[in-house]
Design an enzyme around this catalytic site. Structure first.
Site, PDB file in Angstrom:
ATOM      1  N   LYS A   1      12.473 -18.874 -46.968  1.00 13.99           N
ATOM      2  CA  LYS A   1      13.169 -18.202 -46.040  1.00 13.99           C
ATOM      3  C   LYS A   1      11.946 -17.332 -45.269  1.00 13.99           C
ATOM      4  O   LYS A   1      10.871 -17.187 -45.934  1.00 13.99           O
ATOM      5  CB  LYS A   1      14.279 -17.036 -46.461  1.00 13.99           C
ATOM      6  CG  LYS A   1      13.621 -16.057 -47.384  1.00 13.99           C
ATOM      7  CD  LYS A   1      14.925 -15.115 -48.094  1.00 13.99           C
ATOM      8  CE  LYS A   1      14.438 -14.252 -49.179  1.00 13.99           C
ATOM      9  NZ  LYS A   1      13.882 -12.970 -48.589  1.00 13.99           N
TER      10      LYS A   1
ATOM     11  N   ARG B   1      23.662  -4.842 -52.257  1.00  9.10           N
ATOM     12  CA  ARG B   1      23.363  -5.383 -50.775  1.00  9.10           C
ATOM     13  C   ARG B   1      24.545  -6.268 -50.299  1.00  9.10           C
ATOM     14  O   ARG B   1      25.592  -6.034 -49.631  1.00  9.10           O
ATOM     15  CB  ARG B   1      22.172  -6.079 -50.783  1.00  9.10           C
ATOM     16  CG  ARG B   1      21.492  -6.500 -49.593  1.00  9.10           C
ATOM     17  CD  ARG B   1      20.061  -6.976 -49.563  1.00  9.10           C
ATOM     18  NE  ARG B   1      20.138  -8.158 -50.291  1.00  9.10           N
ATOM     19  CZ  ARG B   1      18.750  -8.605 -50.620  1.00  9.10           C
ATOM     20  NH1 ARG B   1      17.761  -8.326 -50.091  1.00  9.10           N
ATOM     21  NH2 ARG B   1      18.566  -9.787 -51.340  1.00  9.10           N
TER      22      ARG B   1
ATOM     23  N   TYR C   1      -9.687   4.416 -30.342  1.00  7.77           N
ATOM     24  CA  TYR C   1      -8.773   5.279 -29.904  1.00  7.77           C
ATOM     25  C   TYR C   1      -8.617   6.501 -31.052  1.00  7.77           C
ATOM     26  O   TYR C   1      -8.465   6.182 -31.979  1.00  7.77           O
ATOM     27  CB  TYR C   1      -7.086   4.921 -29.816  1.00  7.77           C
ATOM     28  CG  TYR C   1      -6.926   3.762 -28.864  1.00  7.77           C
ATOM     29  CD1 TYR C   1      -6.946   4.146 -27.340  1.00  7.77           C
ATOM     30  CD2 TYR C   1      -6.783   2.599 -29.180  1.00  7.77           C
ATOM     31  CE1 TYR C   1      -6.640   3.145 -26.419  1.00  7.77           C
ATOM     32  CE2 TYR C   1      -6.554   1.453 -28.344  1.00  7.77           C
ATOM     33  CZ  TYR C   1      -6.697   1.769 -26.903  1.00  7.77           C
ATOM     34  OH  TYR C   1      -6.547   0.803 -26.073  1.00  7.77           O
TER      35      TYR C   1
ATOM     36  N   MET D   1      -4.270  -3.127 -30.648  1.00  5.88           N
ATOM     37  CA  MET D   1      -3.316  -3.954 -30.572  1.00  5.88           C
ATOM     38  C   MET D   1      -3.906  -5.514 -30.848  1.00  5.88           C
ATOM     39  O   MET D   1      -3.278  -6.374 -31.354  1.00  5.88           O
ATOM     40  CB  MET D   1      -2.482  -4.049 -28.941  1.00  5.88           C
ATOM     41  CG  MET D   1      -1.304  -5.211 -28.845  1.00  5.88           C
ATOM     42  SD  MET D   1      -1.054  -5.190 -27.141  1.00  5.88           S
ATOM     43  CE  MET D   1       0.106  -3.660 -27.257  1.00  5.88           C
TER      44      MET D   1
END
Length: 365
Positions: free
Chosen positions: A38, A133, A253, A301
């Site tokens: 998965k 779950r 940044y 990014m």
């Protein structure tokens, strides 16, 4: 195109599979293996990984959702595919899939469709033992009895899931709950395949039952067996620029890093858009020319800056190892997980799913 490449070592994948096989077969030669593929095989590429494992001695593949199973079938995978978390009905029959049942209404719909198609359907039933779950939690034995009476439904498996396999006491409690359900099911005259264990649970012989569902361990990570495993994924990029900056220069940044000396700053074309977490800012390390270089400033990014001052021989276009090893240095998924305050599962699925993959076959290594 992004500049991140993930090399997937199929020889390492085979080594890990054989290690798992040796462990479980030494306890019970009849124990079967269900490779979990998965989340695109934890970022390693579900189709390619499944194609590799289909040549091995496996019981079935495990995927999370119907669409993942369809992708495998369309790629030519013929083995049994167990769909863990989906309520799909018609597609289960169209693609010859094995659904996991986690409530009665779900299996009623499948039974009606099986009758309509004049066919039978094998299912695995998930029972709740402590994960909280998915899984049948209210009178599981009675519900299993009712499912067994539904037309055109064959109970092939009964399963659960270990929620904290590193905790021996809690795992023993879950195993005992599962054994109670096993005794009840067998008393009903049903003899399916029982399976509960994930990668960490393979360390407990009493948790193996009839089959195991390794995931992370296949791909080279499992703290109970790390010394015996080989990570399959290496993630790399290339140096896009190198800058000489004086002491006192802010980097990235927010100016969270200020150079304390005249510095050589490398820029690599990898950022949080590539799955390289922003949390790694001023925390992570990469490898350049066999030496570790720290990540400095905020991860952007698309770009990340690294301090190359102690690697003056570094050049533009040099290979940069983000995950993997070079020379005597290595960066593991555990390392990145620790720096990012997450888990290795997220590291592999994040980096692997965004990188361009290259598969290294046994004869190429």
């Amino acid at each position: 195109m992004r500049f991140l490449e993930a090399e997937i070592d199929l020889k390492a994948l085979n080594h890990n599979f054989q290690r798992i096989k040796n462990i479980v077969k030494s306890v019970d030669p009849a124990c079967r293996i269900i490779p979990i593929v998965k989340a695109d095989a934890y970022g390693h590429g579900a189709v390619e990984v499944a194609q590799f494992f289909e040549k091995q001695d496996i019981f079935a593949f495990g995927v999370a959702f119907f669409e993942e199973a369809v992708a495998l079938r369309q790629a030519g995978i013929k083995s049994k595919i167990i769909v863990l978390f989906d309520r799909e009905v018609e597609g289960i029959f169209e693609y010859n899939l094995t659904p996991v049942i986690f409530d009665f209404k779900q299996v009623e719909a499948l039974s009606k469709e099986a009758v309509r198609r004049n066919t039978s359907l094998s299912v695995h039933i998930k029972v709740e033992t402590g994960m909280g779950r998915l899984g049948i939690y209210d009178a599981p034995c009675e519900t299993i009895r009712k499912i067994a009476q539904l037309p055109n439904i064959k109970i092939e498996g009964i399963m659960s899931h270990l929620s904290e396999a590193k905790n021996r006491e809690w795992t023993a409690e879950q195993i005992n709950r599962f054994k109670e359900i096993q005794r009840c099911v067998k008393a009903l005259g049903i003899n399916p395949v029982f399976h509960i264990t994930n990668s960490d649970g393979i360390a407990y012989p009493e948790a193996l039952f009839d089959a195991v569902r390794p995931g992370l361990m296949l791909y080279g990570y499992c703290q109970n067996f790390d010394s015996d495993l080989r990570p399959c994924m290496t993630v790399k990029t290339k140096m896009v620029d190198i800058r000489k900056l004086p002491a006192g220069s802010p980097i990235s940044y927010g100016r969270t890093f200020i150079t304390k000396r005249d510095s050589l700053i490398g820029v690599i074309p990898v950022g949080y858009a590539d799955g390289y977490f922003r949390k790694l800012s001023n925390r992570a390390w990469v490898i350049v020319r066999g030496k570790k270089a720290p990540v400095i400033g905020k991860v952007c990014m698309d770009l990340t800056m690294i301090d190359l001052t102690d690697i003056p021989e570094a050049k533009v276009d040099d290979e940069v190892i983000v995950l993997g090893e070079s020379g005597n240095e290595k960066v593991t998924a555990y390392d990145i997980a620790e720096w990012a305050e997450t888990i290795p599962y997220e590291v592999l699925t994040s980096l692997g799913s965004r990188a361009k993959r290259k598969y290294i076959k046994e004869e190429e290594t």
